[in-house]
Design an enzyme around this catalytic site. Sequence first.
Site, mmCIF file in Angstrom:
data_model
loop_
_atom_site.group_PDB
_atom_site.id
_atom_site.type_symbol
_atom_site.label_atom_id
_atom_site.label_comp_id
_atom_site.label_asym_id
_atom_site.label_seq_id
_atom_site.Cartn_x
_atom_site.Cartn_y
_atom_site.Cartn_z
ATOM 1 N N LYS A 174 6.414 19.050 -5.297
ATOM 2 C CA LYS A 174 6.506 19.609 -3.985
ATOM 3 C C LYS A 174 7.809 20.608 -3.718
ATOM 4 C CE LYS A 174 4.803 15.794 -1.955
ATOM 5 N NZ LYS A 174 5.409 14.444 -1.239
ATOM 6 N N GLY B 253 1.345 -1.244 0.179
ATOM 7 C CA GLY B 253 0.257 0.005 -0.344
ATOM 8 C C GLY B 253 0.650 0.878 0.560
ATOM 9 N N GLY C 180 1.592 9.498 5.135
ATOM 10 C CA GLY C 180 1.633 8.284 6.247
ATOM 11 C C GLY C 180 0.151 9.789 6.814
#
Lengths: 408, 408
Positions: free
Chosen positions: A200, A182, A297
């Site tokens: 970014k 994942g 996360g």
Amino acid sequence: MVQVAIMGYGTIGSGVAEILAQNAEQITNGCGQDVALKYVLDLRDFPGSPVEDKIVHDFSVIEKDPEVSVVVETMGGLNPAYPFVKASLLAGKHVVTYNKALVAAYGTELLAIAKEKNVNFFFEASVGGGIPIIRPLYRCLKGEKILEITGILNGTTNFILTKMDKEGASFEAVLKEAQDLGYAERNPEADVEGYDTCRKIAILTAMATGKEVNYEDISTEGITKITDVDFKYADKLGTSVKLFGTSRMDGAEVHAWVAPVMIGKDHPLYAVNDVFNGILVKGNMLGTSMFYGSGAGKLPTASAVIADIMEAVENADHNVPLGWTSERLTIADQKTSVHRYFVRVEGSGEELEQKAAAAFGGAEVVKLDSLTDEFALLTGEMSEAAYAECAAAFEKTAKIRQRIRAEF
Amino acid sequence: MVQVAIMGYGTIGSGVAEILAQNAEQITNGCGQDVALKYVLDLRDFPGSPVEDKIVHDFSVIEKDPEVSVVVETMGGLNPAYPFVKASLLAGKHVVTYNKALVAAYGTELLAIAKEKNVNFFFEASVGGGIPIIRPLYRCLKGEKILEITGILNGTTNFILTKMDKEGASFEAVLKEAQDLGYAERNPEADVEGYDTCRKIAILTAMATGKEVNYEDISTEGITKITDVDFKYADKLGTSVKLFGTSRMDGAEVHAWVAPVMIGKDHPLYAVNDVFNGILVKGNMLGTSMFYGSGAGKLPTASAVIADIMEAVENADHNVPLGWTSERLTIADQKTSVHRYFVRVEGSGEELEQKAAAAFGGAEVVKLDSLTDEFALLTGEMSEAAYAECAAAFEKTAKIRQRIRAEF
């Protein structure tokens, strides 16, 4: 009490709701008042979830509710994130987002609207996940002339490169493993082709220069051509290969690019492994600083969103100056960017080695005992244009298998 | 225009003056107004220097000048820094300091006065030199429950330990080299005994908990007993030894201590070498972040002072909530602090090794081919009290040459 609305109850949005509940005491103490979640905008319902009774399906409920002063955008993508964020700012609400695509594409306009409406548009979580980097740039380093920003900004590719380095595995095998865990999307293009890193570093470059950066101006090369053989040489050389997003403002021109780079053990980003991110910032007075942590996360990213919500609450009555203007930054042609190069050449024999070394202006030859049909070169510093010229001339004689920029 | 006074024209004070001049454009843009140096307080004159005409010898000139709104304290020490800073705050001026001794000893009172007078007392440069760490704690992580702060906070000791590690040199030889290079004081006690690190971890712990920390409550052990033999074992174990200042708030009690610690290559602070500092912060949602950079030095430290000046200018009309209250934090008895231990035992032979391993609850034995008159143990986790008890019992049989806390 401050009322917040979250748009998008996916991974990050649910993480924000979770922290608002779980760290309520810290947040209340830090803000001097309660921060309450009033609405969660999503197309889906979430029966049985803690936000069950806060779900709304119609953005205008949030837009028109004067009690909502902070809107959190965690939908991702540009549509409807862009119109909803714009409308929220125009309605005089602070907006917090983690959405790098939105910031890279529409940041200039959204920052200008926020300024005009005397509210705030914050996006700490859009770069480096939970790592404080946007705020240090405008809170801690705004008296510095920033000379360089180099980051490992994408956890998926860093996981893949770390595994290839440590286990000698192939790109394809590790990508599959990352997908199974994942860590990588089924369509991994945005990560492995460097597009995510590109957005970014565009945001960081705009923060550092105060000018708009079009991410399409940034030369972008991904990691799909990095092989296990490259890491065999890297091992012998005591180096590793990392995907860097870099901008350099230490000369007359600004260079910015995304590419895999071979670096040595003494590079501050060498030890940034697995899904972690690290961002190096060089200031003219400060010297080199580095910020390290979880670049993605649920909870780390949501934690950065929470910091932005708290900053919006603390500065509820005015626009905090940050970001960039609509003046467009000129990025120098990548051909003028200067690097060393690690080059793998097909063939063998002393004659070819000498020819190859000479072809690149006296490069160093590197050989592996285990490979007899090729060798490698380490060039001195040269521009990308000069390298391309040398390579084109040399390829009339022999085949070049690989070219990786090198900094060690 | 904002008028600033610098108290103390030593290394850091002159660095602040230098950056105010050299980065004037960045500073003016960042503040939206010019920041001008009006006075430099020093006992000496500096004829020919750029601040020649700004020198004053009498603090009351600064105290009584209503045009001076920001006072920079770069004298160091407690006297007259403490009375001058206090008087400046009481006169309604913002104060910026790099002085960790002042902040550790009088921070609680000075923060309270600043709050009462609606001005600011900032001290980013007091910990980690140029590394942004104080501001990230109150600007970026204030919604987190901080579970741990661990830092390499002293550049001098880190330089010494790095040299001992890489060159196999003795503590005494490297200390002398550091003194010759100007990295260590002629009287190096504050650094090598850990006192400097102690004050810095006290400040960070107070920032993280919001409570006053008496640095004398923090168990402090320096690096003077670390030897080249320890690094031989460290090399074999793939570890290094670093001087850590640590506080842990992840259980019911708060533990805080300063000590050399043996750490492995995967520790985020392992790669923090030479005079650099690194500070790891663990939050309950964020996970682990790390901040790295120049922990000392004229311009990096002065750069952090400049960031504080700019924050004071931006928040000229109000006190930014940060710091701690007068409520005293209880630091748990160090005897209850839990670690692994690296222990060197005099003597040899399988019988002694087995006895030693058993004496510490089944420790792992580590031997070096080059040393026949001793061996080492790596214990499991145990409290300092339990270790002391095991060690006292075992010392009836054999001599313990070294004990270093271990985290790997």
